[in-house]
Design a protein around this motif. Structure first.
Motif, PDB file in Angstrom:
ATOM      1  N   ALA A   1       0.834  -1.207   0.000  1.00 13.98           N
ATOM      2  CA  ALA A   1       0.000   0.000   0.000  1.00 13.98           C
ATOM      3  C   ALA A   1       0.871   1.260   0.000  1.00 13.98           C
ATOM      4  O   ALA A   1       0.561   2.235  -0.693  1.00 13.98           O
ATOM      5  N   GLU A   2       1.937   1.240   0.750  1.00 13.61           N
ATOM      6  CA  GLU A   2       2.829   2.400   0.786  1.00 13.61           C
ATOM      7  C   GLU A   2       3.529   2.604  -0.557  1.00 13.61           C
ATOM      8  O   GLU A   2       3.697   3.736  -1.020  1.00 13.61           O
ATOM      9  N   TYR A   3       3.937   1.524  -1.205  1.00  9.54           N
ATOM     10  CA  TYR A   3       4.569   1.646  -2.522  1.00  9.54           C
ATOM     11  C   TYR A   3       3.591   2.216  -3.541  1.00  9.54           C
ATOM     12  O   TYR A   3       3.951   3.090  -4.342  1.00  9.54           O
ATOM     13  N   VAL A   4       2.371   1.721  -3.525  1.00  7.42           N
ATOM     14  CA  VAL A   4       1.364   2.204  -4.476  1.00  7.42           C
ATOM     15  C   VAL A   4       1.046   3.669  -4.197  1.00  7.42           C
ATOM     16  O   VAL A   4       0.933   4.487  -5.113  1.00  7.42           O
ATOM     17  N   ARG A   5       0.915   4.023  -2.936  1.00  9.49           N
ATOM     18  CA  ARG A   5       0.642   5.418  -2.580  1.00  9.49           C
ATOM     19  C   ARG A   5       1.749   6.339  -3.070  1.00  9.49           C
ATOM     20  O   ARG A   5       1.502   7.380  -3.665  1.00  9.49           O
ATOM     21  N   SER A   6       2.985   5.937  -2.869  1.00  7.21           N
ATOM     22  CA  SER A   6       4.099   6.773  -3.315  1.00  7.21           C
ATOM     23  C   SER A   6       4.144   6.862  -4.839  1.00  7.21           C
ATOM     24  O   SER A   6       4.485   7.911  -5.392  1.00  7.21           O
ATOM     25  N   GLY A   7       3.800   5.778  -5.524  1.00  5.76           N
ATOM     26  CA  GLY A   7       3.764   5.820  -6.983  1.00  5.76           C
ATOM     27  C   GLY A   7       2.692   6.756  -7.502  1.00  5.76           C
ATOM     28  O   GLY A   7       2.906   7.511  -8.452  1.00  5.76           O
ATOM     29  N   LEU A   8       1.529   6.732  -6.862  1.00 10.36           N
ATOM     30  CA  LEU A   8       0.453   7.633  -7.278  1.00 10.36           C
ATOM     31  C   LEU A   8       0.801   9.091  -6.977  1.00 10.36           C
ATOM     32  O   LEU A   8       0.467   9.987  -7.749  1.00 10.36           O
ATOM     33  N   GLN A   9       1.495   9.341  -5.889  1.00 11.37           N
ATOM     34  CA  GLN A   9       1.891  10.703  -5.571  1.00 11.37           C
ATOM     35  C   GLN A   9       3.014  11.204  -6.467  1.00 11.37           C
ATOM     36  O   GLN A   9       3.221  12.409  -6.574  1.00 11.37           O
ATOM     37  N   ALA A  10       3.742  10.297  -7.097  1.00  7.49           N
ATOM     38  CA  ALA A  10       4.837  10.700  -7.974  1.00  7.49           C
ATOM     39  C   ALA A  10       4.344  11.286  -9.287  1.00  7.49           C
ATOM     40  O   ALA A  10       5.093  11.986  -9.972  1.00  7.49           O
ATOM     41  N   VAL A  11       3.098  11.021  -9.642  1.00  2.67           N
ATOM     42  CA  VAL A  11       2.540  11.565 -10.882  1.00  2.67           C
ATOM     43  C   VAL A  11       2.234  13.043 -10.644  1.00  2.67           C
ATOM     44  O   VAL A  11       1.500  13.383  -9.706  1.00  2.67           O
ATOM     45  N   PRO A  12       2.778  13.928 -11.478  1.00  2.00           N
ATOM     46  CA  PRO A  12       2.527  15.358 -11.278  1.00  2.00           C
ATOM     47  C   PRO A  12       1.033  15.700 -11.364  1.00  2.00           C
ATOM     48  O   PRO A  12       0.313  15.195 -12.223  1.00  2.00           O
ATOM     49  N   ARG A  13       0.600  16.554 -10.476  1.00  2.00           N
ATOM     50  CA  ARG A  13      -0.806  16.948 -10.428  1.00  2.00           C
ATOM     51  C   ARG A  13      -1.221  17.643 -11.725  1.00  2.00           C
ATOM     52  O   ARG A  13      -2.374  17.561 -12.149  1.00  2.00           O
ATOM     53  N   ALA A  14      -0.277  18.321 -12.355  1.00  2.00           N
ATOM     54  CA  ALA A  14      -0.596  19.034 -13.597  1.00  2.00           C
ATOM     55  C   ALA A  14      -1.073  18.083 -14.689  1.00  2.00           C
ATOM     56  O   ALA A  14      -1.862  18.477 -15.555  1.00  2.00           O
ATOM     57  N   GLN A  15      -0.623  16.845 -14.660  1.00  2.00           N
ATOM     58  CA  GLN A  15      -1.039  15.865 -15.666  1.00  2.00           C
ATOM     59  C   GLN A  15      -2.540  15.597 -15.571  1.00  2.00           C
ATOM     60  O   GLN A  15      -3.234  15.579 -16.567  1.00  2.00           O
ATOM     61  N   THR A  16      -3.012  15.361 -14.356  1.00  2.00           N
ATOM     62  CA  THR A  16      -4.437  15.086 -14.192  1.00  2.00           C
ATOM     63  C   THR A  16      -5.274  16.343 -14.426  1.00  2.00           C
ATOM     64  O   THR A  16      -6.370  16.263 -14.977  1.00  2.00           O
ATOM     65  N   GLU A  17      -4.763  17.499 -14.024  1.00  2.00           N
ATOM     66  CA  GLU A  17      -5.501  18.738 -14.256  1.00  2.00           C
ATOM     67  C   GLU A  17      -5.631  19.025 -15.742  1.00  2.00           C
ATOM     68  O   GLU A  17      -6.689  19.464 -16.213  1.00  2.00           O
ATOM     69  N   ALA A  18      -4.571  18.775 -16.482  1.00  2.00           N
ATOM     70  CA  ALA A  18      -4.624  18.986 -17.928  1.00  2.00           C
ATOM     71  C   ALA A  18      -5.620  18.026 -18.576  1.00  2.00           C
ATOM     72  O   ALA A  18      -6.374  18.407 -19.480  1.00  2.00           O
ATOM     73  N   ALA A  19      -5.638  16.796 -18.113  1.00  2.00           N
ATOM     74  CA  ALA A  19      -6.577  15.817 -18.670  1.00  2.00           C
ATOM     75  C   ALA A  19      -8.014  16.202 -18.353  1.00  2.00           C
ATOM     76  O   ALA A  19      -8.907  16.073 -19.207  1.00  2.00           O
ATOM     77  N   ARG A  20      -8.254  16.683 -17.149  1.00  2.06           N
ATOM     78  CA  ARG A  20      -9.608  17.128 -16.793  1.00  2.06           C
ATOM     79  C   ARG A  20     -10.034  18.318 -17.640  1.00  2.06           C
ATOM     80  O   ARG A  20     -11.189  18.426 -18.042  1.00  2.06           O
ATOM     81  N   SER A  21      -9.090  19.227 -17.915  1.00  2.00           N
ATOM     82  CA  SER A  21      -9.436  20.396 -18.724  1.00  2.00           C
ATOM     83  C   SER A  21      -9.774  20.010 -20.162  1.00  2.00           C
ATOM     84  O   SER A  21     -10.490  20.726 -20.851  1.00  2.00           O
ATOM     85  N   LEU A  22      -9.257  18.858 -20.595  1.00  2.00           N
ATOM     86  CA  LEU A  22      -9.588  18.355 -21.929  1.00  2.00           C
ATOM     87  C   LEU A  22     -10.886  17.568 -21.939  1.00  2.00           C
ATOM     88  O   LEU A  22     -11.333  17.122 -22.994  1.00  2.00           O
ATOM     89  N   GLY A  23     -11.486  17.355 -20.768  1.00  5.24           N
ATOM     90  CA  GLY A  23     -12.753  16.653 -20.682  1.00  5.24           C
ATOM     91  C   GLY A  23     -12.648  15.147 -20.641  1.00  5.24           C
ATOM     92  O   GLY A  23     -13.618  14.443 -20.922  1.00  5.24           O
ATOM     93  N   ILE A  24     -11.493  14.627 -20.294  1.00  2.00           N
ATOM     94  CA  ILE A  24     -11.314  13.180 -20.203  1.00  2.00           C
ATOM     95  C   ILE A  24     -11.959  12.698 -18.909  1.00  2.00           C
ATOM     96  O   ILE A  24     -11.856  13.351 -17.866  1.00  2.00           O
ATOM     97  N   SER A  25     -12.615  11.560 -18.963  1.00  2.00           N
ATOM     98  CA  SER A  25     -13.285  11.024 -17.775  1.00  2.00           C
ATOM     99  C   SER A  25     -12.259  10.588 -16.729  1.00  2.00           C
ATOM    100  O   SER A  25     -11.106  10.297 -17.051  1.00  2.00           O
ATOM    101  N   GLU A  26     -12.698  10.533 -15.473  1.00  2.00           N
ATOM    102  CA  GLU A  26     -11.808  10.143 -14.376  1.00  2.00           C
ATOM    103  C   GLU A  26     -11.252   8.732 -14.588  1.00  2.00           C
ATOM    104  O   GLU A  26     -10.088   8.464 -14.319  1.00  2.00           O
TER     105      GLU A  26
END
Length: 131
Positions: free
Chosen positions: A13-38
């Protein structure tokens, strides 16, 4: 067995959590701004990047579990090393200590080597991936 599972699942769980936190937040924000589903954001953007970070520690965890599996005989389960000891306890095979222990050593070495080889191949594949 439950304690063993909970102990190692906390590491995973700790490894997965750290991997998910390693993804820059800007990546998901950019995808949301393009209208991509969660779901598509997580499947196509977040998880491939997080897996690159998580593969090496997870492989280390799998090898650690494999190497500490002989400790489970303490809680009453028969593992591979205990099976070898049971063979040696049989008077018919009692004089074959070297052969039995050599077989156990080679088997542990081969399984550990195969896990490591597969992990390196996976890491190389993910490093050269187009995503």
């Amino acid at each position: 067995m439950i304690g063993f599972t909970i102990f190692y699942s906390a590491y995973v769980a700790e490894y997965v959590r750290s991997g998910l936190q390693a993804v820059p937040r800007a990546q998901t924000e950019a995808a949301r701004s393009l209208g991509i589903s969660e779901f598509d954001i997580n499947r196509s953007i977040v998880l491939p990047q997080a897996l690159r970070v998580v593969v090496a520690p997870l492989v280390g965890n799998v090898l650690d579990i494999f190497n500490s599996a002989p400790l489970v005989f303490i809680i009453g389960l028969t593992d591979f090393l205990r099976a070898g000891q049971m063979i040696l306890a049989n008077p018919q095979y009692g004089d074959r200590t070297f052969e039995v222990l050599s077989f156990l050593l080679v088997t542990y070495f081969l399984v550990g080597s195969m896990i490591t080889y597969a992990a390196r191949r996976l890491e190389d594949h993910m490093a050269t991936s187009a995503r």
